[in-house]
Design a protein around this motif. Structure first.
Motif, PDB file in Angstrom:
ATOM      1  N   VAL A  88      11.690  12.306   5.912  1.00  0.00           N
ATOM      2  CA  VAL A  88      10.306  11.760   5.497  1.00  0.00           C
ATOM      3  C   VAL A  88      10.401  11.189   4.047  1.00  0.00           C
ATOM      4  N   LEU A  89      10.048  10.338   3.721  1.00  0.00           N
ATOM      5  CA  LEU A  89      10.031   9.778   2.602  1.00  0.00           C
ATOM      6  C   LEU A  89       8.505   8.990   2.100  1.00  0.00           C
ATOM      7  N   VAL A  90       8.321   8.666   0.929  1.00  0.00           N
ATOM      8  CA  VAL A  90       7.087   8.132   0.341  1.00  0.00           C
ATOM      9  C   VAL A  90       7.500   7.015  -0.479  1.00  0.00           C
ATOM     10  N   VAL A  91       6.869   5.900  -0.041  1.00  0.00           N
ATOM     11  CA  VAL A  91       6.905   4.613  -0.877  1.00  0.00           C
ATOM     12  C   VAL A  91       5.649   4.241  -1.560  1.00  0.00           C
ATOM     13  N   PRO A  92       5.483   4.520  -2.732  1.00  0.00           N
ATOM     14  CA  PRO A  92       4.389   4.304  -3.726  1.00  0.00           C
ATOM     15  C   PRO A  92       3.962   2.769  -3.703  1.00  0.00           C
ATOM     16  N   ALA A  93       2.724   2.475  -3.718  1.00  0.00           N
ATOM     17  CA  ALA A  93       2.238   0.735  -3.541  1.00  0.00           C
ATOM     18  C   ALA A  93       2.978   0.245  -4.767  1.00  0.00           C
ATOM     19  N   ASN A  94       3.549  -0.915  -4.496  1.00  0.00           N
ATOM     20  CA  ASN A  94       4.185  -1.782  -5.335  1.00  0.00           C
ATOM     21  C   ASN A  94       5.198  -1.231  -6.300  1.00  0.00           C
ATOM     22  N   VAL A  95       6.037  -0.145  -5.628  1.00  0.00           N
ATOM     23  CA  VAL A  95       7.111  -0.036  -6.218  1.00  0.00           C
ATOM     24  C   VAL A  95       8.284  -0.130  -5.722  1.00  0.00           C
ATOM     25  N   PRO A  96       9.297  -1.082  -5.854  1.00  0.00           N
ATOM     26  CA  PRO A  96      10.351  -1.369  -5.358  1.00  0.00           C
ATOM     27  C   PRO A  96      11.312  -0.255  -5.020  1.00  0.00           C
ATOM     28  N   LEU A  97      11.985  -0.017  -3.795  1.00  0.00           N
ATOM     29  CA  LEU A  97      12.815   0.874  -3.280  1.00  0.00           C
ATOM     30  C   LEU A  97      14.109   0.207  -2.963  1.00  0.00           C
ATOM     31  N   GLN A  98      15.032   0.622  -3.582  1.00  0.00           N
ATOM     32  CA  GLN A  98      16.374   0.063  -3.353  1.00  0.00           C
ATOM     33  C   GLN A  98      17.136   1.137  -2.176  1.00  0.00           C
ATOM     34  N   VAL A  99      17.669   0.455  -1.176  1.00  0.00           N
ATOM     35  CA  VAL A  99      18.171   1.432  -0.217  1.00  0.00           C
ATOM     36  C   VAL A  99      19.680   0.887   0.270  1.00  0.00           C
ATOM     37  N   ARG A 100      20.494   2.301   0.298  1.00  0.00           N
ATOM     38  CA  ARG A 100      21.794   1.977   0.680  1.00  0.00           C
ATOM     39  C   ARG A 100      21.941   2.739   1.903  1.00  0.00           C
TER      40      ARG A 100
ATOM     41  N   PRO B 146      20.205   0.617  14.559  1.00  0.00           N
ATOM     42  CA  PRO B 146      18.992   0.689  15.057  1.00  0.00           C
ATOM     43  C   PRO B 146      18.289   1.624  14.367  1.00  0.00           C
ATOM     44  N   THR B 147      16.875   1.459  13.921  1.00  0.00           N
ATOM     45  CA  THR B 147      16.294   2.582  13.140  1.00  0.00           C
ATOM     46  C   THR B 147      14.691   2.294  13.869  1.00  0.00           C
ATOM     47  N   GLN B 148      14.097   3.353  13.732  1.00  0.00           N
ATOM     48  CA  GLN B 148      12.601   3.539  14.086  1.00  0.00           C
ATOM     49  C   GLN B 148      12.075   4.634  13.282  1.00  0.00           C
ATOM     50  N   ALA B 149      10.612   4.226  12.843  1.00  0.00           N
ATOM     51  CA  ALA B 149       9.972   4.973  11.932  1.00  0.00           C
ATOM     52  C   ALA B 149       8.480   5.021  12.486  1.00  0.00           C
ATOM     53  N   VAL B 150       7.821   6.088  12.336  1.00  0.00           N
ATOM     54  CA  VAL B 150       6.340   6.092  12.318  1.00  0.00           C
ATOM     55  C   VAL B 150       5.883   6.267  10.844  1.00  0.00           C
ATOM     56  N   ARG B 151       4.969   5.396  10.580  1.00  0.00           N
ATOM     57  CA  ARG B 151       4.568   5.164   9.111  1.00  0.00           C
ATOM     58  C   ARG B 151       3.110   5.158   9.054  1.00  0.00           C
ATOM     59  N   CYS B 152       2.377   6.024   8.135  1.00  0.00           N
ATOM     60  CA  CYS B 152       1.108   6.178   7.637  1.00  0.00           C
ATOM     61  C   CYS B 152       0.879   5.383   6.239  1.00  0.00           C
ATOM     62  N   ILE B 153       0.183   4.151   6.552  1.00  0.00           N
ATOM     63  CA  ILE B 153       0.006   3.626   5.349  1.00  0.00           C
ATOM     64  C   ILE B 153      -1.793   3.513   4.738  1.00  0.00           C
ATOM     65  N   PHE B 154      -1.763   3.636   3.682  1.00  0.00           N
ATOM     66  CA  PHE B 154      -3.261   3.703   3.111  1.00  0.00           C
ATOM     67  C   PHE B 154      -3.295   3.100   1.659  1.00  0.00           C
ATOM     68  N   SER B 155      -4.496   2.533   1.234  1.00  0.00           N
ATOM     69  CA  SER B 155      -4.588   1.837   0.101  1.00  0.00           C
ATOM     70  C   SER B 155      -4.725   2.764  -1.044  1.00  0.00           C
ATOM     71  N   GLN B 156      -4.476   2.442  -2.212  1.00  0.00           N
ATOM     72  CA  GLN B 156      -4.710   3.180  -3.577  1.00  0.00           C
ATOM     73  C   GLN B 156      -6.078   3.569  -3.608  1.00  0.00           C
TER      74      GLN B 156
ATOM     75  N   HIS C 216       0.839  -1.141   0.055  1.00  0.00           N
ATOM     76  CA  HIS C 216      -0.096   0.080   0.115  1.00  0.00           C
ATOM     77  C   HIS C 216       0.799   1.374   0.033  1.00  0.00           C
ATOM     78  N   HIS C 217       0.227   2.294  -0.412  1.00  0.00           N
ATOM     79  CA  HIS C 217       1.113   3.565  -0.231  1.00  0.00           C
ATOM     80  C   HIS C 217       1.553   3.882   1.150  1.00  0.00           C
ATOM     81  N   THR C 218       2.723   4.326   1.368  1.00  0.00           N
ATOM     82  CA  THR C 218       3.390   4.274   2.586  1.00  0.00           C
ATOM     83  C   THR C 218       4.131   5.621   2.836  1.00  0.00           C
ATOM     84  N   ILE C 219       3.785   6.697   3.733  1.00  0.00           N
ATOM     85  CA  ILE C 219       4.518   7.754   4.182  1.00  0.00           C
ATOM     86  C   ILE C 219       5.418   7.280   5.595  1.00  0.00           C
TER      87      ILE C 219
END
Length: 311
Positions: free
Chosen positions: A79-91, A96-106, A46-49
């Motif tokens: 802050v970043l956005v990950v659109p639904a079904n779009v692979p994000l490659q990270v380096r 340790p990491t912690q994030a707050v995420r808001c997830i919503f459907s298309q 799903h779309h994720t911020i």
């Protein structure tokens, strides 16, 4: 109602520390320990911020693996956005990491905004580092609500999630292809000069300070900086100050009141209010989370201290 589960990665599964499930969105605070350094690809159903809550990493970059998107790795911001079904490659640095995420459907996004597409591939690079105080503030409020739910938490989360969808739609609508961003902006030398000055100064450099440094008028500097970076000088300076605060809380034994003074706050109370607004937690709780063995200290100063500063 959205149900989410961690995407499969070569690493250990994320830990959900707190969550709120609302009809159109889900709020999660997620912790994870990555190898150091780390490289992985991640896909959201799903779309994720997401907003990072740990101190700024030494390096963190990414790229969206979709036709038409920028092929080079670019810096990932807070802050970043990950659109639904779009692979994000990270380096990234890892650890340790912690994030707050808001997830919503298309479907929810389309129903609320009237838009079928979150962001076009040639503008996705702008979603790796979202610079919007309203989006940051909303995510911080959602994090605070998830950790310390109050009356009608689901109703509030639903309202804030809806607001976040509208804000990200506005943000994406204002994005421009990279080829147009630099026109009328700052010269690279001037941009670098500002960055070096802001990141090495104690306190908070003013617009007048930076105008004097660069030899530009305040009006021209403000307009050119926004054209070059996509954010105002004020927002950039506050972002640097927040990152510096997070680093000092995580990596030093300075008292909170001393950190507040070094950052240009009039008192530790105004620093604590600003930090909580930006991060969703107090400096004390942030330090405790980043350094479990840190010595406890009070962070509320004498009553009557003015509270006016903000990140």
């Amino acid at each position: 109602m959205i149900e989410t589960k961690p995407a499969d990665t070569p690493m250990s599964s994320p830990q959900v520390d707190a969550a709120i499930a609302a009809p159109n969105c889900a709020i999660q605070i997620v912790s994870m320990v990555h190898p150091s350094p780390v490289e992985f690809s991640h896909v959201e159903a799903h779309h994720t911020i997401a907003m990072q809550r740990q101190r700024k990493q030494a390096f963190s970059s990414g790229r969206y693996l979709v036709e038409g998107a920028e092929k080079r790795f670019e810096d990932i911001g807070r802050v970043l956005v990950v659109p639904a079904n779009v692979p994000l490659q990270v380096r990234a640095e890892g650890g340790p990491t912690q994030a707050v995420r808001c997830i919503f459907s298309q479907d929810a996004y389309a129903r609320i905004t009237g838009l079928d597409e979150l962001v076009h591939p040639n503008e996705m690079v702008g979603c790796l580092d979202v610079k919007s105080p309203r989006i940051t503030d909303t995510l911080a409020r959602l994090a605070n609500e998830a950790e310390a739910p109050g009356f009608a938490s689901r109703v509030l989360a639903e309202a804030l999630g809806t607001s976040l969808m509208v804000e990200i739609a506005r943000y994406v609508n204002d994005l421009q292809p990279r080829s147009t961003i630099q026109r009328g902006g700052l010269a690279r030398r001037t941009h670098r000069q500002i960055i070096e000055y802001v990141e090495t100064q104690n306190g908070t450099p003013s617009l007048s300070d930076l105008a004097k440094l660069t030899g530009l008028s305040r009006r021209h500097l403000s307009r050119a900086f926004k054209q070059t970076t996509g954010q105002t000088i004020y927002d950039y300076v506050e972002q640097v100050r927040f990152n510096r605060a997070a680093n000092m809380l995580a990596d030093t034994d300075f008292l909170i009141k001393d950190i507040a003074f070094k950052l240009g706050f009039t008192c530790s109370s105004s620093f604590s209010v600003a930090f909580r607004r930006a991060c969703g937690e107090t400096p004390k709780s942030f330090r405790k989370r980043m350094r479990p063995g840190a010595i406890e200290e009070a962070e509320t100063p004498r009553s009557g201290a003015p509270i006016h500063a903000a990140f």
